[in-house]
Design an enzyme around this catalytic site. Sequence first.
Site, PDB file in Angstrom:
ATOM      1  N   GLY A 251       0.829  -1.216   0.000  1.00  0.00           N
ATOM      2  CA  GLY A 251       0.000   0.000   0.000  1.00  0.00           C
ATOM      3  C   GLY A 251       0.858   1.258   0.000  1.00  0.00           C
ATOM      4  O   GLY A 251       0.573   2.231  -0.714  1.00  0.00           O
ATOM      5  N   ASP A 252       1.911   1.237   0.795  1.00  0.00           N
ATOM      6  CA  ASP A 252       2.810   2.405   0.870  1.00  0.00           C
ATOM      7  C   ASP A 252       3.499   2.630  -0.476  1.00  0.00           C
ATOM      8  O   ASP A 252       3.708   3.760  -0.914  1.00  0.00           O
ATOM      9  CB  ASP A 252       3.880   2.180   1.946  1.00  0.00           C
TER      10      ASP A 252
HETATM   11  N1  LIG Z   1      -1.343 -10.164  -4.180  1.00  0.00           N
HETATM   12  C1  LIG Z   1      -1.033  -9.126  -4.964  1.00  0.00           C
HETATM   13  N2  LIG Z   1      -0.773  -9.318  -6.283  1.00  0.00           N
HETATM   14  C2  LIG Z   1      -0.478  -8.283  -7.092  1.00  0.00           C
HETATM   15  N3  LIG Z   1      -0.448  -6.999  -6.678  1.00  0.00           N
HETATM   16  C3  LIG Z   1      -0.695  -6.744  -5.365  1.00  0.00           C
HETATM   17  C4  LIG Z   1      -0.993  -7.796  -4.426  1.00  0.00           C
HETATM   18  N4  LIG Z   1      -1.175  -7.255  -3.211  1.00  0.00           N
HETATM   19  C5  LIG Z   1      -1.011  -5.912  -3.374  1.00  0.00           C
HETATM   20  N5  LIG Z   1      -0.735  -5.602  -4.657  1.00  0.00           N
HETATM   21  C6  LIG Z   1      -0.571  -4.260  -5.248  1.00  0.00           C
HETATM   22  O1  LIG Z   1      -0.366  -3.305  -4.221  1.00  0.00           O
HETATM   23  C7  LIG Z   1      -1.494  -2.415  -4.130  1.00  0.00           C
HETATM   24  C8  LIG Z   1      -1.791  -2.086  -2.673  1.00  0.00           C
HETATM   25  O2  LIG Z   1      -2.027  -3.278  -1.968  1.00  0.00           O
HETATM   26  P1  LIG Z   1      -3.048  -3.414  -0.745  1.00  0.00           P
HETATM   27  O3  LIG Z   1      -2.771  -4.740  -0.121  1.00  0.00           O
HETATM   28  O4  LIG Z   1      -4.436  -3.173  -1.210  1.00  0.00           O
HETATM   29  O5  LIG Z   1      -2.619  -2.199   0.192  1.00  0.00           O
HETATM   30  P2  LIG Z   1      -2.551  -2.116   1.795  1.00  0.00           P
HETATM   31  O6  LIG Z   1      -1.194  -2.739   2.129  1.00  0.00           O
HETATM   32  O7  LIG Z   1      -2.591  -0.669   2.088  1.00  0.00           O
HETATM   33  O8  LIG Z   1      -3.716  -2.902   2.320  1.00  0.00           O
HETATM   34  C9  LIG Z   1      -2.648  -3.144  -4.841  1.00  0.00           C
HETATM   35  O9  LIG Z   1      -3.623  -2.247  -5.340  1.00  0.00           O
HETATM   36  C10 LIG Z   1      -1.869  -3.866  -5.959  1.00  0.00           C
HETATM   37  O10 LIG Z   1      -1.539  -2.980  -7.011  1.00  0.00           O
HETATM   38  O1  LIG Z   2       1.400  -3.089   4.196  1.00  0.00           O
HETATM   39  P1  LIG Z   2       1.178  -1.593   4.327  1.00  0.00           P
HETATM   40  O2  LIG Z   2      -0.212  -1.239   4.781  1.00  0.00           O
HETATM   41  O3  LIG Z   2       1.588  -0.844   3.104  1.00  0.00           O
HETATM   42  O4  LIG Z   2       2.125  -1.061   5.461  1.00  0.00           O
HETATM   43  C1  LIG Z   2       3.195  -1.791   5.958  1.00  0.00           C
HETATM   44  C2  LIG Z   2       3.864  -1.024   7.034  1.00  0.00           C
HETATM   45  O5  LIG Z   2       2.902  -0.679   7.964  1.00  0.00           O
HETATM   46  C3  LIG Z   2       3.154  -1.352   9.171  1.00  0.00           C
HETATM   47  O6  LIG Z   2       2.460  -2.597   9.135  1.00  0.00           O
HETATM   48  C4  LIG Z   2       2.731  -0.505  10.327  1.00  0.00           C
HETATM   49  O7  LIG Z   2       1.375  -0.170  10.157  1.00  0.00           O
HETATM   50  P2  LIG Z   2       0.664   0.796  11.178  1.00  0.00           P
HETATM   51  O8  LIG Z   2       1.487   2.062  11.268  1.00  0.00           O
HETATM   52  O9  LIG Z   2      -0.698   1.059  10.584  1.00  0.00           O
HETATM   53  O10 LIG Z   2       0.629   0.042  12.487  1.00  0.00           O
HETATM   54  C5  LIG Z   2       4.661  -1.603   9.185  1.00  0.00           C
HETATM   55  O11 LIG Z   2       5.034  -2.635  10.029  1.00  0.00           O
HETATM   56  C6  LIG Z   2       4.914  -1.857   7.730  1.00  0.00           C
HETATM   57  O12 LIG Z   2       6.200  -1.486   7.347  1.00  0.00           O
END
Ligand SMILES: Nc1ncnc2c1ncn2[C@@H]1O[C@H](COP(=O)(O)OP(=O)(O)O)[C@@H](O)[C@H]1O
Ligand SMILES: O=P(O)(O)OC[C@H]1O[C@](O)(COP(=O)(O)O)[C@@H](O)[C@@H]1O
Length: 301
Positions: A251-252
């Site tokens: 997500g980041d």
């Molecule tokens: N299993 C996956 N396969 C392919 N792309 C992924 C996958 N997981 C995450 N991504 C990519 O990373 C973006 C952010 O992932 P997401 O898991 O929704 O964010 P967060 O970590 O904030 O929950 C997705 O919209 C996609 O583009």
């Molecule tokens: O998988 P995401 O949502 O992009 O964020 C991952 C990062 O966020 C954390 O999970 C921490 O999240 P929080 O600050 O919301 O507790 C870190 O350990 C990690 O580096």
Amino acid sequence: MIYTVTFNPAIDYVVRLDRPLEVGEVNRAAGEDCVLGGKGINVSGVLRELGCESVALGFVAGETGAWLERGLAAQGLRTDFIHLAEGMTRINVKIKAGTETELNGAGPSIPESAMQQLEAQLDTLQPDDILILAGSIPKSLSQSTYERLLAGLEGHGVRAVVDATQDLLVNVLPYHPFLIKPNDHELGEIVGRELKTDEEITAAARALQEKGARNVLVSMAGNGALLVDEHGEVHRIGCPKGKVVNSVGAGDSMVAGFVAGYLQSGSYEQALRLGTACGSATAFSLGLATKEKIEELFGQI
Ligand SMILES: Nc1ncnc2c1ncn2[C@@H]1O[C@H](COP(=O)(O)OP(=O)(O)O)[C@@H](O)[C@H]1O
Ligand SMILES: O=P(O)(O)OC[C@H]1O[C@](O)(COP(=O)(O)O)[C@@H](O)[C@@H]1O
């Protein structure tokens, strides 16, 4: 300049098991790695891969904080952390055992004096700077903490990006953040219902726009992402194919790619493509996305 703020940085201790996790039993790892993390710091790391300079702000404490700061400097990241006198920067445990289980620490308390130091740093921001507030805050702080920072910046012309959950996010909406990036589950929690279809996600994103957000980017892990841009247009994107290795930080990475893509092109469509390439590049890597992996996936989208 782009500034990221991580209130609660972390050392991510990533443990791999070659069998399912057994709760209540002794589990032996097949291997482990430490990744310097926390959401804003991850954003800064991927921005650097994309050739965008940023300064990582936030709070660190204790020996783990010193380790984090040293490690980021060795990676060539610019940081300007505030040092807390008590407590320790947390270690977040990420267990990869077929499914991913996370155990995130609470983090050190942040006293009012340290908050004021951060506000003094933010006071120096210039019009058109970008401020990225990402991640949770320690329990000792109020859910209006991000709102307080944006209220202090009103009229400065700074564009804010906020990646947070629940009230911490909802409270900033009246300050018209340039971008918010909930995932579909976080968006569902905010609107109080499970979101299953693109239509339901679009309606919920529009509800947050009505409360003040300019662009709402909803990520959906392996299902891609949906953007409702500030002109009301809906953009839907899937993901490139690949083997998921570790989706921590995806997500980041998407936030970093979206911001860099928008700054480079002025186009939300392009921003979404680069954001997706970065998110998936991280999901398909052990640590965060590298320039090479991002370029490879960008070509496939
Ligand atoms: N299993 C996956 N396969 C392919 N792309 C992924 C996958 N997981 C995450 N991504 C990519 O990373 C973006 C952010 O992932 P997401 O898991 O929704 O964010 P967060 O970590 O904030 O929950 C997705 O919209 C996609 O583009
Ligand atoms: O998988 P995401 O949502 O992009 O964020 C991952 C990062 O966020 C954390 O999970 C921490 O999240 P929080 O600050 O919301 O507790 C870190 O350990 C990690 O580096």
